[in-house]
Design an enzyme around this catalytic site. Structure first.
Site, PDB file in Angstrom:
ATOM      1  N   ARG A  28      14.788 -12.998   8.482  1.00  0.00           N
ATOM      2  CA  ARG A  28      16.258 -13.010   8.586  1.00  0.00           C
ATOM      3  C   ARG A  28      16.711 -12.705  10.016  1.00  0.00           C
ATOM      4  O   ARG A  28      17.690 -13.270  10.501  1.00  0.00           O
ATOM      5  CB  ARG A  28      16.846 -12.003   7.590  1.00  0.00           C
ATOM      6  CG  ARG A  28      16.488 -12.368   6.135  1.00  0.00           C
ATOM      7  CD  ARG A  28      17.681 -12.886   5.360  1.00  0.00           C
ATOM      8  NE  ARG A  28      17.304 -13.606   4.162  1.00  0.00           N
ATOM      9  CZ  ARG A  28      17.461 -13.167   2.906  1.00  0.00           C
ATOM     10  NH1 ARG A  28      17.971 -11.980   2.682  1.00  0.00           N
ATOM     11  NH2 ARG A  28      17.113 -13.922   1.887  1.00  0.00           N
ATOM     12  N   GLY A 107      -7.622  -3.165  12.013  1.00  0.00           N
ATOM     13  CA  GLY A 107      -8.386  -4.395  12.265  1.00  0.00           C
ATOM     14  C   GLY A 107      -7.492  -5.497  12.814  1.00  0.00           C
ATOM     15  O   GLY A 107      -7.882  -6.267  13.702  1.00  0.00           O
ATOM     16  N   ASP A 132      -3.132   3.758   4.862  1.00  0.00           N
ATOM     17  CA  ASP A 132      -3.938   4.854   5.436  1.00  0.00           C
ATOM     18  C   ASP A 132      -3.178   5.766   6.403  1.00  0.00           C
ATOM     19  O   ASP A 132      -3.638   6.863   6.695  1.00  0.00           O
ATOM     20  CB  ASP A 132      -5.151   4.283   6.184  1.00  0.00           C
ATOM     21  CG  ASP A 132      -6.142   3.603   5.255  1.00  0.00           C
ATOM     22  OD1 ASP A 132      -6.068   3.846   4.039  1.00  0.00           O
ATOM     23  OD2 ASP A 132      -6.984   2.836   5.748  1.00  0.00           O
ATOM     24  N   MET A 174      -7.898   6.713  -1.657  1.00  0.00           N
ATOM     25  CA  MET A 174      -8.328   5.812  -0.583  1.00  0.00           C
ATOM     26  C   MET A 174      -8.234   6.471   0.791  1.00  0.00           C
ATOM     27  O   MET A 174      -7.545   7.475   0.965  1.00  0.00           O
ATOM     28  CB  MET A 174      -7.517   4.524  -0.618  1.00  0.00           C
ATOM     29  CG  MET A 174      -8.109   3.506  -1.566  1.00  0.00           C
ATOM     30  SD  MET A 174      -7.321   1.913  -1.386  1.00  0.00           S
ATOM     31  CE  MET A 174      -8.516   0.887  -2.251  1.00  0.00           C
ATOM     32  N   ALA A 191      -3.146  20.731  -5.698  1.00  0.00           N
ATOM     33  CA  ALA A 191      -4.614  20.691  -5.797  1.00  0.00           C
ATOM     34  C   ALA A 191      -5.212  22.039  -5.413  1.00  0.00           C
ATOM     35  O   ALA A 191      -4.621  22.783  -4.618  1.00  0.00           O
ATOM     36  CB  ALA A 191      -5.166  19.599  -4.882  1.00  0.00           C
ATOM     37  N   SER A 219      -7.186  24.524 -15.415  1.00  0.00           N
ATOM     38  CA  SER A 219      -7.522  23.203 -14.866  1.00  0.00           C
ATOM     39  C   SER A 219      -7.643  23.321 -13.361  1.00  0.00           C
ATOM     40  O   SER A 219      -7.017  24.187 -12.750  1.00  0.00           O
ATOM     41  CB  SER A 219      -6.436  22.176 -15.209  1.00  0.00           C
ATOM     42  OG  SER A 219      -5.246  22.461 -14.510  1.00  0.00           O
ATOM     43  N   ARG A 259      -2.800   0.524  -3.728  1.00  0.00           N
ATOM     44  CA  ARG A 259      -2.304  -0.491  -2.797  1.00  0.00           C
ATOM     45  C   ARG A 259      -1.199  -1.367  -3.403  1.00  0.00           C
ATOM     46  O   ARG A 259      -0.586  -2.156  -2.685  1.00  0.00           O
ATOM     47  CB  ARG A 259      -3.470  -1.374  -2.339  1.00  0.00           C
ATOM     48  CG  ARG A 259      -4.402  -0.690  -1.375  1.00  0.00           C
ATOM     49  CD  ARG A 259      -4.549  -1.467  -0.094  1.00  0.00           C
ATOM     50  NE  ARG A 259      -5.123  -2.755  -0.331  1.00  0.00           N
ATOM     51  CZ  ARG A 259      -6.420  -3.053  -0.239  1.00  0.00           C
ATOM     52  NH1 ARG A 259      -7.281  -2.118   0.120  1.00  0.00           N
ATOM     53  NH2 ARG A 259      -6.851  -4.258  -0.466  1.00  0.00           N
TER      54      ARG A 259
HETATM   55  O1  F6P Z   1      -7.207   0.197   4.860  1.00  0.00           O
HETATM   56  C1  F6P Z   1      -6.662   0.308   3.595  1.00  0.00           C
HETATM   57  C2  F6P Z   1      -7.717   0.529   2.563  1.00  0.00           C
HETATM   58  O2  F6P Z   1      -7.096   0.594   1.307  1.00  0.00           O
HETATM   59  C3  F6P Z   1      -8.603   1.757   2.812  1.00  0.00           C
HETATM   60  O3  F6P Z   1      -7.984   2.962   2.440  1.00  0.00           O
HETATM   61  C4  F6P Z   1      -9.808   1.413   1.996  1.00  0.00           C
HETATM   62  O4  F6P Z   1     -10.934   2.115   2.451  1.00  0.00           O
HETATM   63  C5  F6P Z   1      -9.943  -0.071   2.217  1.00  0.00           C
HETATM   64  O5  F6P Z   1      -8.642  -0.550   2.528  1.00  0.00           O
HETATM   65  C6  F6P Z   1     -10.489  -0.810   1.029  1.00  0.00           C
HETATM   66  O6  F6P Z   1     -10.572  -2.165   1.336  1.00  0.00           O
HETATM   67  P1  F6P Z   1     -10.976  -3.292   0.274  1.00  0.00           P
HETATM   68  O7  F6P Z   1      -9.764  -3.662  -0.509  1.00  0.00           O
HETATM   69  O8  F6P Z   1     -11.458  -4.415   1.086  1.00  0.00           O
HETATM   70  O9  F6P Z   1     -12.006  -2.698  -0.624  1.00  0.00           O
END
Ligand code: F6P
Length: 326
Positions: A28, A107, A132, A174, A191, A219, A259
């Site tokens: 946009r 990356g 992350d 993750m 925790a 727990s 995710r």
């Molecule tokens: O970078 C994001 C992420 O979710 C990381 O936390 C995790 O280690 C990685 O990607 C997992 O990647 P894939 O979906 O390729 O297993």
């Protein structure tokens, strides 16, 4: 400064909730400024293969609330080669694309950094998208807030069953080499211990921590980032079970649910602000930088500085977790 005419937009690496909101903002803002916008599908692979389509303001309709990425994403081995990058450059030229906006994490930024050094006539801006939260130049990356909210919703449920059965749960979240998810959610779910890859984790320290804890607690939750050095959640669970046979221990790996999902308000707003900032940065002549928000100000961090960064682990967070879980 030569004004940019056509932006190629792509998502790359792992998806992150809020990418679609950023795509919407980029489309946009480009249209508003009379700059053409093309979508490159499946990240660098689509660039190499010329999988490129024109985007219009309609392409952005009703995507702000959707997780994932309408442009699809992936990682590319071919783009790591000079020949792959040359082919990508030729495809961009063929499609009259003179600027790129890359949505992704570490990356992706590494990839565009190398590409930009080889082909400086293509202006490039990156937008930090990763659950992350591990890039320098952004207090928070797009997707992180949604992911941590997904985690606390899941762990609150785990706590209920743990409480009912008097169990100890190791919950793996993750972050192959980032403890940002574990750290913040560890506080939010109350925790008993958190283990993150940024700090040296010692299994004996965890045992001591569990021993020091209140004996009548019914727990316990130990949050572990997937990249922590004593091993994954199963190894840690096994070690705890051997050391404390009286604990009824279970392991839960939350995995890729972290995710997905509708982006939170925070992520939608962050994505909108940074999507606009990315296009405006290109118009102003910026290149080779990642846009981010630091203390609520738009900032531009050179690719060389934004890649992979471990936010300093706030020791205060760990202290607070231990104190508040008494
Ligand atoms: O970078 C994001 C992420 O979710 C990381 O936390 C995790 O280690 C990685 O990607 C997992 O990647 P894939 O979906 O390729 O297993």
């Amino acid at each position: 400064m030569i004004p940019i005419k056509k932006i190629g937009l792509f998502t790359s690496g792992s998806d992150a909730p809020g990418m679609n909101a950023a795509i919407r903002a980029v489309i946009r803002t480009a249209v508003f400024n009379n700059v053409e916008i093309a979508g490159i599908r499946r990240g660098f692979e689509g660039m190499i293969n010329g999988d490129i389509e024109t985007l219009t303001t309609k392409s952005a309709s009703n995507i702000i609330s959707r997780g994932g990425t309408i442009l699809k994403t992936g990682r590319s081995e071919q783009f790591k080669t000079a020949a792959g990058r040359k082919q990508a450059y030729n495809q961009l030229k063929k499609n009259n694309i003179d600027a790129l906006i890359a949505l992704g994490g570490n990356g992706t930024i590494k990839g565009v950094k190398e590409f930009g050094e080889e082909y400086p006539d293509i202006a490039i801006i990156a937008v930090p998208c990763t659950i992350d939260n591990d890039l320098r130049g952004a207090d928070f990356t797009i997707g992180y807030d949604t992911a941590i909210n997904t985690v606390i919703e899941a762990v609150d449920k785990i706590r209920e069953t743990a409480e009912s059965h008097d169990r100890l749960f190791i919950v793996e979240v993750m972050g192959a080499d980032s403890g940002m998810i574990a750290l913040r959610t560890g506080i939010a779910v109350g925790a008993e211990a958190i283990m993150v890859p940024e700090t040296k984790s010692d299994i004996n320290a965890l045992f001591e921590r569990l021993e020091r804890g209140r004996k009548d607690k019914t727990s316990k939750i130990v949050m572990v980032a997937e990249g922590d050095e004593p091993g994954g959640a199963f190894e840690i669970g096994k070690a705890i079970q051997e050391k404390f046979p009286h604990y009824d221990t279970r392991v839960s790996i939350l995995g890729h649910i972290q995710r997905g999902g509708k982006p939170t308000c925070m992520d939608r707003v962050l994505a909108s602000l940074l999507g606009v900032a990315a296009v405006e940065a290109l118009i102003k002549g910026h290149s080779g930088e990642m846009v981010g928000l630091i203390h609520n100000d738009i900032t531009y961090t050179p690719f060389s500085q934004s890649v992979k960064h471990h936010h300093e682990v706030n020791a205060e967070f760990i202290r607070i977790v231990e104190m508040l879980s008494l």
